[in-house]
Write an enzyme that holds these catalytic residues in place. Sequence first.
Site: not given
Length: 383
Positions: A123, A153
């Site tokens: 992540h 991200d």
Amino acid sequence: MALSGVRVLELAGLAPAPLCGMILADFGAQVVRVDRTPRSAVATDVQGRGKRSLALNLKRPPGAAALRRLCCRADVLIEPFRHGVMEKLGLGPEVILQENPRLIYARLTGFGQAGKYARSAGHDINYLALSGVLSKLGRKDENPYPPVNLLADFAGGGVMCAMGIVTALYERTRSGKGQIIDASMVEGVAYLSSFLWKSQNLGLWNRPRGENLLDSGAPFYETYKTFDGKFMAVGAIEPQFYEQLIKGLGLDSDKLPSQLSFSDWPEMKKKFASIFAEKTQAEWCSIFDNTDACVTPVLSFDEVASHQHNKQRSSFIKNDQEEISPRPAPLLSRTPAVPSFKRDPFIGEHTEEILLEYGFTKEEIAKLYSDKVIEVSKPKANL
């Protein structure tokens, strides 16, 4: 709009790929989100603005074959899966590009298509850590911490991938050929941090984390709590701006240490903090607005759209459901983005119309539906 006529297939995934697709849609591309079926109870894409949804089971051979046909008429494919997933489905770039050599095949992943971690889960915090950037983020004597999941991200992932797609589309106007984009969030956020790398010899980062000019070490590059529990952001780096900050705080620069006296920074922070705590945020705004002290209010999401500056620029928009979000940026003078004000699509809402547009017959669509390869959100759809 700038990307009018560009056909994009976005395979549904988590946050970075949906942002990439939304950027392209905001600037005029026809974006189809290919959702999974059987579908989950809750749609995870909250960045579906301007997109349509087709629900397709890629794990079934007819579903994979349908995507291959869709790709033959598309300009861009965005896929967010770990390395090897598309190949297992028979949808890897070596297959798809052979059938449509003009396709831009964008692969948006955390670790990229090669390397030790290419097949590993991760992540934002993991990509940020591996890029080196996370080591720079955090206050003195605290662990490094990520600024939510924005950097890897979205900045290093979604935005960088969108830039790669637009660049490849431009190159295609000269070569007539598509290409594969390997968009790694690790490399994207590392590239984003180029200034940190290239400024190392300037002395900006010589001190431990949290003690430097731009990482919360300096008293003049910091946030301060106000009397009413709100905050002000201070960024008075240059001497002339620092002087206006000192003046606004009611201090005499002749009685203070030098601005760049590192040893005095902790005490200066305490002094600034005690002064900012004496007035409300609105009172400080009345003092520093229309000055070059580089002092601004820290606005909440509830406040930002109603701030005078943002209102004057129409920086935030409201959709049909009264939801507020940022207007697409940057603002182009002739062909600005025109974001959709409609609600985000339901999963499978446009399945039939998309397949028809891409050359499928009603009979083929009915077969896919009866075989549970596709889904629609409208029970009474004419299949």
